[in-house]
Design a protein around this motif. Sequence first.
Motif, PDB file in Angstrom:
ATOM      1  N   UNK A  11       9.472  42.842  -1.951  1.00 17.75           N
ATOM      2  CA  UNK A  11      10.659  43.965  -2.268  1.00 17.75           C
ATOM      3  C   UNK A  11      11.719  43.839  -1.577  1.00 17.75           C
ATOM      4  N   UNK A  69      14.377  46.943  -0.166  1.00 15.17           N
ATOM      5  CA  UNK A  69      14.469  48.318   0.415  1.00 15.17           C
ATOM      6  C   UNK A  69      15.744  48.400   1.012  1.00 15.17           C
ATOM      7  N   UNK A 101      10.509  51.308  -0.258  1.00 18.61           N
ATOM      8  CA  UNK A 101      10.859  49.564  -0.992  1.00 18.61           C
ATOM      9  C   UNK A 101      10.866  49.798  -2.186  1.00 18.61           C
ATOM     10  N   UNK A 121       9.849  46.783  -5.812  1.00 18.88           N
ATOM     11  CA  UNK A 121       8.752  45.657  -6.501  1.00 18.88           C
ATOM     12  C   UNK A 121      10.535  45.271  -7.002  1.00 18.88           C
ATOM     13  N   UNK A 141      17.497  46.174   3.418  1.00 19.45           N
ATOM     14  CA  UNK A 141      15.781  45.419   3.623  1.00 19.45           C
ATOM     15  C   UNK A 141      14.803  44.174   3.127  1.00 19.45           C
ATOM     16  N   UNK A 191      11.949  42.780   2.622  1.00 18.07           N
ATOM     17  CA  UNK A 191       9.734  42.250   2.528  1.00 18.07           C
ATOM     18  C   UNK A 191       9.002  41.993   2.074  1.00 18.07           C
ATOM     19  N   UNK A 236      -0.276  43.411   3.118  1.00 16.55           N
ATOM     20  CA  UNK A 236       0.711  43.590   4.468  1.00 16.55           C
ATOM     21  C   UNK A 236       2.055  42.644   4.495  1.00 16.55           C
ATOM     22  N   UNK A 237       2.890  43.807   5.195  1.00 20.09           N
ATOM     23  CA  UNK A 237       3.766  43.683   5.071  1.00 20.09           C
ATOM     24  C   UNK A 237       4.163  42.665   6.141  1.00 20.09           C
ATOM     25  N   UNK A 238       5.615  42.100   6.230  1.00 13.39           N
ATOM     26  CA  UNK A 238       6.149  40.914   7.014  1.00 13.39           C
ATOM     27  C   UNK A 238       7.491  41.997   8.052  1.00 13.39           C
ATOM     28  N   UNK A 239       7.818  41.430   9.307  1.00 16.15           N
ATOM     29  CA  UNK A 239       8.641  42.189   9.370  1.00 16.15           C
ATOM     30  C   UNK A 239       9.659  42.486   8.845  1.00 16.15           C
ATOM     31  N   UNK A 253      16.604  41.380   7.157  1.00 15.32           N
ATOM     32  CA  UNK A 253      18.245  42.682   6.998  1.00 15.32           C
ATOM     33  C   UNK A 253      19.305  41.565   6.330  1.00 15.32           C
TER      34      UNK A 253
END
Lengths: 113, 112
Positions: free
Chosen positions: B35, B37, B43, B45, B88, B90, B102-105, B108
């Motif tokens: 994603x 953002x 976010x 897709x 960002x 994701x 479930x997203x990672x950190x 950027x």
Amino acid sequence: QKEVEQNSGPLSVPEGAIASLNCTYSDRGSQSFFWYRQYSGKSPELIMFIYSNGDKEDGRFTAQLNKASQYVSLLIRDSQPSDSATYLCAVTGSGGGADGLTFGKGTHLIIQP
Amino acid sequence: ETGVTQSPTHLIKTRGQQVTLRCSSQSGHNTVSWYQQALGQGPQFIFQYYREEENGRGNFPPRFSGLQFPNYSSELNVNALELDDSALYLCASSVDREGTQYFGPGTRLTVL
């Protein structure tokens, strides 16, 4: 064009009160509905998911789904300052995982101590 | 159990360059979704990979491409970077194509 609408806020709620966050979606074929919490500068964190009409409770959080009205909501009871964040509503498309999640822009929630 | 990880954390590139972002899925997950953002937005897709094949794609141009490896880790490649690619990025993993993501950190990316 699939759309998810949320009030961007900010929504200000006193500590200990109930915060109510709302979301509408355009794709009638959507099957799964999610609420993610995102702190500033961080990634989304899953709070709740719901698939069936009605309410689903998990601790202080309750998700509500009304497919006929294409409406999803999240209630946060006994709001805490740590609940201050942006809450993202996300839905799957009628194509399921291949469509990815469609997100709203998020509601900025502020819990006032 | 290890969650979703992404690298690098931050990246600065100039317009026209190419970039590769990396993601390791959560243990037991075979699907990765990417994603973008932008600031103040939700976010969006980009695409999903399931068992090394692209399973679906959002409204992004072909200069956004990806790979998934046999260990289910994934890469996002962006060619000919534009200023609007600053965002960002994701990565989210799921147990299968329809599973909860479930997203990672995030990474950027800043394009100058």
